[in-house]
Scaffold this active site. Sequence first.
Site, PDB file in Angstrom:
ATOM      1  N   TYR A 132       0.827  -1.206   0.000  1.00 51.69           N
ATOM      2  CA  TYR A 132       0.000   0.000   0.000  1.00 51.69           C
ATOM      3  C   TYR A 132       0.861   1.255   0.000  1.00 51.69           C
ATOM      4  O   TYR A 132       2.040   1.221   0.342  1.00 51.69           O
ATOM      5  CB  TYR A 132      -0.964   0.010   1.196  1.00 51.69           C
ATOM      6  CG  TYR A 132      -0.309   0.254   2.534  1.00 51.69           C
ATOM      7  CD1 TYR A 132      -0.236   1.534   3.084  1.00 51.69           C
ATOM      8  CD2 TYR A 132       0.233  -0.794   3.271  1.00 51.69           C
ATOM      9  CE1 TYR A 132       0.354   1.759   4.310  1.00 51.69           C
ATOM     10  CE2 TYR A 132       0.817  -0.582   4.501  1.00 51.69           C
ATOM     11  CZ  TYR A 132       0.886   0.697   5.014  1.00 51.69           C
ATOM     12  OH  TYR A 132       1.478   0.918   6.230  1.00 51.69           O
ATOM     13  N   CYS A 133       0.232   2.356  -0.399  1.00 53.89           N
ATOM     14  CA  CYS A 133       0.838   3.683  -0.337  1.00 53.89           C
ATOM     15  C   CYS A 133      -0.242   4.640   0.158  1.00 53.89           C
ATOM     16  O   CYS A 133      -1.181   4.220   0.822  1.00 53.89           O
ATOM     17  CB  CYS A 133       1.402   4.095  -1.697  1.00 53.89           C
ATOM     18  SG  CYS A 133       0.150   4.250  -2.988  1.00 53.89           S
ATOM     19  N   ARG A 134      -0.161   5.895  -0.168  1.00 53.96           N
ATOM     20  CA  ARG A 134      -1.155   6.853   0.303  1.00 53.96           C
ATOM     21  C   ARG A 134      -2.499   6.660  -0.384  1.00 53.96           C
ATOM     22  O   ARG A 134      -3.530   6.602   0.257  1.00 53.96           O
ATOM     23  CB  ARG A 134      -0.659   8.291   0.120  1.00 53.96           C
ATOM     24  CG  ARG A 134      -1.614   9.315   0.743  1.00 53.96           C
ATOM     25  CD  ARG A 134      -1.153  10.755   0.538  1.00 53.96           C
ATOM     26  NE  ARG A 134      -1.158  11.077  -0.884  1.00 53.96           N
ATOM     27  CZ  ARG A 134      -0.125  11.587  -1.547  1.00 53.96           C
ATOM     28  NH1 ARG A 134       1.000  11.852  -0.936  1.00 53.96           N
ATOM     29  NH2 ARG A 134      -0.214  11.833  -2.835  1.00 53.96           N
ATOM     30  N   GLY A 189      -2.800   4.588  -3.663  1.00 50.07           N
ATOM     31  CA  GLY A 189      -2.862   3.429  -4.555  1.00 50.07           C
ATOM     32  C   GLY A 189      -1.990   3.494  -5.790  1.00 50.07           C
ATOM     33  O   GLY A 189      -1.781   2.478  -6.445  1.00 50.07           O
ATOM     34  N   PHE A 243      -3.661   4.077   2.029  1.00 45.62           N
ATOM     35  CA  PHE A 243      -3.761   4.406   3.448  1.00 45.62           C
ATOM     36  C   PHE A 243      -4.763   5.530   3.701  1.00 45.62           C
ATOM     37  O   PHE A 243      -5.373   5.596   4.759  1.00 45.62           O
ATOM     38  CB  PHE A 243      -2.373   4.776   3.992  1.00 45.62           C
ATOM     39  CG  PHE A 243      -2.302   4.838   5.487  1.00 45.62           C
ATOM     40  CD1 PHE A 243      -2.283   3.679   6.243  1.00 45.62           C
ATOM     41  CD2 PHE A 243      -2.243   6.056   6.142  1.00 45.62           C
ATOM     42  CE1 PHE A 243      -2.216   3.733   7.630  1.00 45.62           C
ATOM     43  CE2 PHE A 243      -2.171   6.121   7.519  1.00 45.62           C
ATOM     44  CZ  PHE A 243      -2.156   4.954   8.271  1.00 45.62           C
TER      45      PHE A 243
END
Length: 104
Positions: A65-67, A69, A94
Amino acid sequence: MKDLTQEEWQKAIENEANVEILDVRTQEEWEEGYIPGATLIDIHQPQEFMDAINQLDKSKEYYIYCRSGGRSTQACQILDQMGFEKTHNLQGGFSDWEGKTEQD
């Protein structure tokens, strides 16, 4: 790579034994909070990112995951190209995460 909803993601990480969670955001984003059990591998640090990826076990499932996608989709694609067969991207990242979080 498989895109997972939050519900699919939470169910998978709770029920799978051979799981690694990768957070590909920056150190600053990480310090604001992260998903419990995650390992930080900042995709914006290309050499460090590739060095870390080369150390990973290809037999495991990776939940990334990241902020929001975008970076995690890119990370999944890189892992896929390197021969990882089980990569999963958290849709919405996230920013949309409603599960448990931790902070350093």
